[in-house]
Design an enzyme around this catalytic site. Structure first.
Site, PDB file in Angstrom:
ATOM      1  N   ASN A   9       0.808  -1.216   0.000  1.00  0.00           N
ATOM      2  CA  ASN A   9       0.000   0.000   0.000  1.00  0.00           C
ATOM      3  C   ASN A   9       0.840   1.263   0.000  1.00  0.00           C
ATOM      4  OD1 ASN A   9      -2.744  -1.081   0.126  1.00  0.00           O
ATOM      5  ND2 ASN A   9      -2.134  -1.890   2.109  1.00  0.00           N
ATOM      6  N   THR A  10       2.042   1.185   0.551  1.00  0.00           N
ATOM      7  CA  THR A  10       2.898   2.368   0.661  1.00  0.00           C
ATOM      8  C   THR A  10       4.239   2.182  -0.024  1.00  0.00           C
ATOM      9  OG1 THR A  10       1.884   2.820   2.812  1.00  0.00           O
ATOM     10  CG2 THR A  10       3.898   4.012   2.297  1.00  0.00           C
ATOM     11  N   TYR A  87      -8.457 -23.860  -0.260  1.00  0.00           N
ATOM     12  CA  TYR A  87      -9.064 -22.706   0.420  1.00  0.00           C
ATOM     13  C   TYR A  87     -10.455 -22.492  -0.163  1.00  0.00           C
ATOM     14  CZ  TYR A  87      -8.456 -18.163   2.879  1.00  0.00           C
ATOM     15  OH  TYR A  87      -8.529 -17.097   3.741  1.00  0.00           O
ATOM     16  N   GLY A  94      -4.913 -13.699  -0.498  1.00  0.00           N
ATOM     17  CA  GLY A  94      -3.943 -12.645  -0.797  1.00  0.00           C
ATOM     18  C   GLY A  94      -2.748 -13.156  -1.585  1.00  0.00           C
ATOM     19  N   ASP A  96       0.231 -12.238  -1.315  1.00  0.00           N
ATOM     20  CA  ASP A  96       1.369 -12.455  -0.423  1.00  0.00           C
ATOM     21  C   ASP A  96       1.321 -13.853   0.183  1.00  0.00           C
ATOM     22  OD1 ASP A  96      -0.951 -11.736   0.925  1.00  0.00           O
ATOM     23  OD2 ASP A  96       0.090 -10.642   2.512  1.00  0.00           O
TER      24      ASP A  96
END
Length: 242
Positions: A9-10, A87, A94, A96
């Site tokens: 996000n950053t 899953y 995600g 990641d």
């Protein structure tokens, strides 16, 4: 050579791999993406392929710039992965977590593996020795816990992360440190213990930004690897290139 781009996000992490070895790594803010990308490409002229893992922070301009130069794999739920994903909501898994599980398949094949990623959130991901990804858990990370105590109460201060001196905090500051850090440690060790009760031959990996801070304080034996996610992304790229 492979270029790995992990966009949060950053910050954006760049990593250059020569086969399975990281030869360069850099983290920059999003505004510096294009400038940094061009520098990396200029320095490492043998880069041919790239994988981009993004939570949605990279814009079309940045992605197109990479696609103009390299063979790019955009990681998402449709990407072929080196494990069986059972899953129940694969579309929401995600990227990641996909990468972390892939790294475990590469480095610890045919093992029951619990991967703990201690970052903004603490994620737990479990894959069986039969190469089946079952899922795990998500909880607030260390900084989120400090911030929530400050933001959601009237008088508690926002503190920097600090190892508590004692389980008994004899001041407000020390009580917060004890609550946050000991809470995280008990949570992680408790989760590991529960998995070990069911899977005695468990391998545990700790990664993420708080790896160094937490690794020596846990009572359970773990493998600490701060580059595990990047290594997983590189393995996914190799897996899809063969």
């Amino acid at each position: 050579m492979n270029l790995i781009i992990d966009a949060g996000n950053t910050f954006v992490k760049f990593a250059v791999f020569q086969q399975h070895t990281i030869v360069a790594k850099k983290s920059v803010i999003l505004d510096e993406f294009l400038k940094t990308y061009k520098k990396v490409l200029k320095k490492y002229t043998d880069i041919e392929r790239c994988i981009i893992s993004s939570v949605g922070s990279l814009g079309k301009k940045e992605v197109d710039a990479v696609k103009n130069d390299l063979d790019v794999l955009m990681l998402d739920y449709k990407t072929q992965l080196p494990f069986k994903n059972v899953y129940s909501t694969p579309k929401t898994l995600g990227v990641d977590r996909m990468a972390l599980v892939s790294a475990s398949v590469d480095q610890f094949p045919n093992n029951n593996v619990l991967i703990i990623d201690a970052g903004t959130c603490i994620t737990y991901d479990f894959i069986t020795s039969k190469n089946e990804y079952l899922g795990g858990a998500i909880s607030p990370g260390i900084r989120l816990r400090y911030k929530s105590l400050h933001n959601l109460t009237a008088n508690l201060p926002l503190l920097d992360t600090e190892e508590p001196e004692n389980i008994v905090g004899n001041s407000t500051h020390k009580s917060i440190h004890s609550g946050v850090i000991n809470g995280v440690l008990k949570e992680i060790d408790g989760n590991i213990d529960e998995y070990k009760e069911k899977y005695s031959d468990l391998t545990v990996i700790l990664t993420g930004g708080d790896t160094k801070f937490l690794s020596n304080q846990l009572k359970n034996s773990i493998f600490a690897n701060s580059n595990f996610l990047l290594e997983g992304l590189n393995f996914i790229l190799e897996f899809n290139s063969n």
